[in-house]
Structure formats: structure tokens, C-alpha cells
Design a protein around this motif. Structure first.
Motif, PDB file in Angstrom:
ATOM      1  N   THR A   1       0.815  -1.211   0.000  1.00  0.00           N
ATOM      2  CA  THR A   1       0.000   0.000   0.000  1.00  0.00           C
ATOM      3  C   THR A   1       0.849   1.262   0.000  1.00  0.00           C
ATOM      4  N   ALA A   2       0.240   2.353  -0.425  1.00  0.00           N
ATOM      5  CA  ALA A   2       0.899   3.660  -0.370  1.00  0.00           C
ATOM      6  C   ALA A   2       0.523   4.406   0.902  1.00  0.00           C
ATOM      7  N   ASN A   3      -0.328   3.799   1.731  1.00  0.00           N
ATOM      8  CA  ASN A   3      -0.829   4.457   2.940  1.00  0.00           C
ATOM      9  C   ASN A   3      -0.203   3.816   4.179  1.00  0.00           C
ATOM     10  N   SER A   4       0.525   4.613   4.954  1.00  0.00           N
ATOM     11  CA  SER A   4       1.162   4.093   6.168  1.00  0.00           C
ATOM     12  C   SER A   4       0.237   4.142   7.383  1.00  0.00           C
ATOM     13  N   GLY A   5      -0.948   4.719   7.219  1.00  0.00           N
ATOM     14  CA  GLY A   5      -1.829   4.954   8.358  1.00  0.00           C
ATOM     15  C   GLY A   5      -2.479   3.717   8.951  1.00  0.00           C
ATOM     16  N   PHE A   6      -2.389   2.577   8.266  1.00  0.00           N
ATOM     17  CA  PHE A   6      -3.044   1.363   8.753  1.00  0.00           C
ATOM     18  C   PHE A   6      -2.067   0.387   9.414  1.00  0.00           C
ATOM     19  N   ALA A   7      -0.808   0.783   9.553  1.00  0.00           N
ATOM     20  CA  ALA A   7       0.222  -0.155  10.006  1.00  0.00           C
ATOM     21  C   ALA A   7      -0.096  -0.774  11.359  1.00  0.00           C
ATOM     22  N   VAL A   8      -0.431   0.056  12.346  1.00  0.00           N
ATOM     23  CA  VAL A   8      -0.709  -0.464  13.692  1.00  0.00           C
ATOM     24  C   VAL A   8      -1.957  -1.339  13.681  1.00  0.00           C
ATOM     25  N   HIS A   9      -3.005  -0.894  12.954  1.00  0.00           N
ATOM     26  CA  HIS A   9      -4.235  -1.680  12.885  1.00  0.00           C
ATOM     27  C   HIS A   9      -3.999  -3.018  12.196  1.00  0.00           C
ATOM     28  N   ALA A  10      -3.027  -3.049  11.287  1.00  0.00           N
ATOM     29  CA  ALA A  10      -2.735  -4.299  10.579  1.00  0.00           C
ATOM     30  C   ALA A  10      -2.270  -5.381  11.549  1.00  0.00           C
ATOM     31  N   PHE A  11      -1.548  -4.987  12.591  1.00  0.00           N
ATOM     32  CA  PHE A  11      -1.093  -5.969  13.578  1.00  0.00           C
ATOM     33  C   PHE A  11      -2.272  -6.613  14.296  1.00  0.00           C
ATOM     34  N   GLU A  12      -3.359  -5.863  14.468  1.00  0.00           N
ATOM     35  CA  GLU A  12      -4.537  -6.411  15.128  1.00  0.00           C
ATOM     36  C   GLU A  12      -5.132  -7.560  14.320  1.00  0.00           C
TER      37      GLU A  12
ATOM     38  N   LYS B   1      -2.524 -10.633  20.061  1.00  0.00           N
ATOM     39  CA  LYS B   1      -3.842 -10.379  19.470  1.00  0.00           C
ATOM     40  C   LYS B   1      -3.959  -8.941  18.973  1.00  0.00           C
ATOM     41  N   SER B   2      -3.430  -7.981  19.752  1.00  0.00           N
ATOM     42  CA  SER B   2      -3.547  -6.586  19.329  1.00  0.00           C
ATOM     43  C   SER B   2      -2.535  -5.708  20.047  1.00  0.00           C
ATOM     44  N   PHE B   3      -2.289  -4.536  19.453  1.00  0.00           N
ATOM     45  CA  PHE B   3      -1.506  -3.478  20.071  1.00  0.00           C
ATOM     46  C   PHE B   3      -2.417  -2.267  20.238  1.00  0.00           C
ATOM     47  N   SER B   4      -2.454  -1.675  21.433  1.00  0.00           N
ATOM     48  CA  SER B   4      -3.273  -0.490  21.686  1.00  0.00           C
ATOM     49  C   SER B   4      -2.371   0.624  22.205  1.00  0.00           C
ATOM     50  N   LEU B   5      -2.490   1.799  21.615  1.00  0.00           N
ATOM     51  CA  LEU B   5      -1.647   2.919  22.007  1.00  0.00           C
ATOM     52  C   LEU B   5      -1.818   3.231  23.487  1.00  0.00           C
ATOM     53  N   TYR B   6      -0.715   3.284  24.220  1.00  0.00           N
ATOM     54  CA  TYR B   6      -0.729   3.556  25.662  1.00  0.00           C
ATOM     55  C   TYR B   6      -0.160   4.935  25.955  1.00  0.00           C
ATOM     56  N   ALA B   7       0.969   5.242  25.358  1.00  0.00           N
ATOM     57  CA  ALA B   7       1.602   6.546  25.487  1.00  0.00           C
ATOM     58  C   ALA B   7       2.248   6.862  24.144  1.00  0.00           C
ATOM     59  N   LYS B   8       2.935   7.984  24.075  1.00  0.00           N
ATOM     60  CA  LYS B   8       3.502   8.433  22.808  1.00  0.00           C
ATOM     61  C   LYS B   8       4.417   7.383  22.190  1.00  0.00           C
ATOM     62  N   ASN B   9       5.195   6.711  23.005  1.00  0.00           N
ATOM     63  CA  ASN B   9       6.189   5.777  22.486  1.00  0.00           C
ATOM     64  C   ASN B   9       5.994   4.344  22.963  1.00  0.00           C
ATOM     65  N   SER B  10       4.774   3.982  23.360  1.00  0.00           N
ATOM     66  CA  SER B  10       4.550   2.617  23.820  1.00  0.00           C
ATOM     67  C   SER B  10       3.118   2.157  23.564  1.00  0.00           C
ATOM     68  N   TYR B  11       2.955   0.832  23.504  1.00  0.00           N
ATOM     69  CA  TYR B  11       1.656   0.215  23.263  1.00  0.00           C
ATOM     70  C   TYR B  11       1.411  -0.884  24.293  1.00  0.00           C
ATOM     71  N   ILE B  12       0.134  -1.148  24.564  1.00  0.00           N
ATOM     72  CA  ILE B  12      -0.260  -2.296  25.369  1.00  0.00           C
ATOM     73  C   ILE B  12      -0.464  -3.486  24.428  1.00  0.00           C
TER      74      ILE B  12
END
Length: 232
Positions: free
Chosen positions: A81-92, A196-207
Motif C-alpha cells: 500500500t501507499a498508505n502508512s496509516g493502517f500499520a498499527v491496525h494491521a497488527f490487530e 492479538k492486538s496493540f493499543s496505544l498507551y503513550a507516545k512511544n509505547s503500546y499495550i
């Protein structure tokens, strides 16, 4: 390996098809500019891998991957894809890879080859010997979901329950050299196959949440990017 390809831009589809058909032991089952046609093919044909653009009219590649994930279909997904905006959601959705356009052909070839090798490799082998004062517990590595260091103790979360030890993460990391395990944070080691998923927790970390486990881990933004480029 049986592969389906979908991209609404004919020129991009031709590039994908040309690369994929030159990889040994690969068969292209369908190649289409229509996501709806790809969906129809997925329902009636057996494929091992779907290579898809994300942004397409009517039905998106992300929605196709969501269908595959929600129906627990045994189909891996590579987004191109040309869109980087789905990267984190893709891991889900547990996608195998996320490749940004424009890309060199070797980038896609390497990703598909890595998936083929992974599919042909047996599950994690070996055992971990855990010291508990005068006792030693033997754990199958494949049953380890994640490991957490808190204070002076370490908890190993397995499919059958937690086990505590005084061994440090550095010591345990040395015993878990398989690429299935990642030091995701200074306090955590995770087994990527249970994520199963990554959820944004802080600026530089995910749950990080895991299949079949209520306990959670942490992962840094840098490690998410590392996973994207080297694992998926």
C-alpha cells in the motif's frame, strides 16, 4: 503456496503478478482489480496467502483482512500500500507483512519466502528450565505467552498458568533465541504468535493483548516498527 492478488490499480497489479509468478513453488489462484471479486474467490478457492492493496473502492483490503481474521481462515495477508496509516491496525489482524509503495521486488520476494519457510517449519521446539529456590520447573517453550519482570521477581505467563522465578529477563532471553520471542520492553519478553492486538498507551509505547489471556504486556514504538519490518 497458493496466492491471491488484488489491487485496483492495473499497473500495480501487473507488477505484483510479475514478481509473484517468478517465485518457485508458488501458484497464483486469482489476480484481480476488484476486491469484491477477490472476496468471491476467497469463499470458493483455497489460498494460503492474500496480497492486497488497502485503499480500494467499495471493499478495502483492510476489510478483506478483517473477514479473514474474524472467520479464522487459514490465510496469511500481505498489505502492499501507499498508505502508512493502517500499520498499527494491521497488527490487530495478524497480517504477515506491511509493504509500502513504491517497493523493490526483492522486498516482496523476501517476505513471501519468509512466509513459506515459516509455514514449513515445525512449531517452537525445546524446553525452558526454570529455577525456583530448590525446585526446577520444565516448561515447553511453545507454551510461553509472555514474560514480565517486576521488582526482583519474574513471572512467566504460560497457556496453563503463571510461574514465578528469580531469574532475570537477560538470563531468560539468552535461553529464548528463537525468532518467535521478542524483548518488547525492558520489562517484557513476548511470544509473537500469541499477540492479538496493540493499543496505544503513550507516545512511544503500546499495550499488548494476547489470545486466551487477560494479562497484558508492553511494547515500545521502536519494537512495533521492528516487528513490522522483520517479522510480519
Amino acid at each position: 503456496m497458493k496466492i491471491g492478488i488484488v489491487d485496483d490499480r492495473a499497473i500495480d497489479l501487473d507488477k505484483l503478478y510479475g514478481i509473484v509468478t517468478n517465485i518457485p513453488n508458488v501458484e497464483v489462484i486469482f489476480s484481480t482489480t476488484s476486491a469484491e471479486e477477490a472476496y468471491a474467490q476467497i469463499k470458493k478457492e483455497t489460498i494460503n496467502l492474500l496480497i492486497a492493496d488497502i485503499e480500494m473502492p467499495n471493499l478495502s483490503g483492510y476489510e478483506l483482512a478483517d473477514i479473514i481474521h474474524s472467520h479464522a481462515l487459514n490465510i496469511s495477508v500481505i498489505f502492499v500500500t501507499a498508505n502508512s496509516g493502517f500499520a498499527v491496525h494491521a497488527f490487530e489482524l495478524n497480517v504477515h507483512d506491511y509493504i509500502m509503495k513504491p517497493y523493490p521486488k526483492d522486498r516482496l520476494i523476501t517476505s513471501i519466502t519468509r512466509l513459506m519457510e515459516k509455514s514449513n517449519t515445525a512449531e517452537i521446539a525445546g524446553r525452558l528450565y526454570i529455577k525456583q529456590k530448590s525446585d526446577i520447573h520444565i516448561i515447553l517453550k511453545k507454551d510461553i505467552v509472555f514474560i514480565e519482570r517486576s521488582g526482583r521477581s519474574t513471572t512467566i505467563f504460560t497457556r496453563s498458568g503463571p510461574i514465578k522465578t528469580y531469574q532475570t529477563l537477560n538470563e531468560l532471553e539468552g535461553e529464548l533465541r528463537e525468532r518467535d520471542f521478542l524483548r518488547s520492553h525492558r520489562s517484557f519478553i513476548i511470544n509473537i504468535h500469541f499477540v492479538k492486538s496493540f493499543s496505544l498507551y503513550a507516545k512511544n509505547s503500546y499495550i499488548v493483548t494476547f489470545e486466551g489471556l487477560k494479562e497484558q504486556a508492553m511494547i515500545t514504538k521502536d519494537k512495533v516498527e521492528f516487528l513490522q519490518h522483520n517479522y510480519f
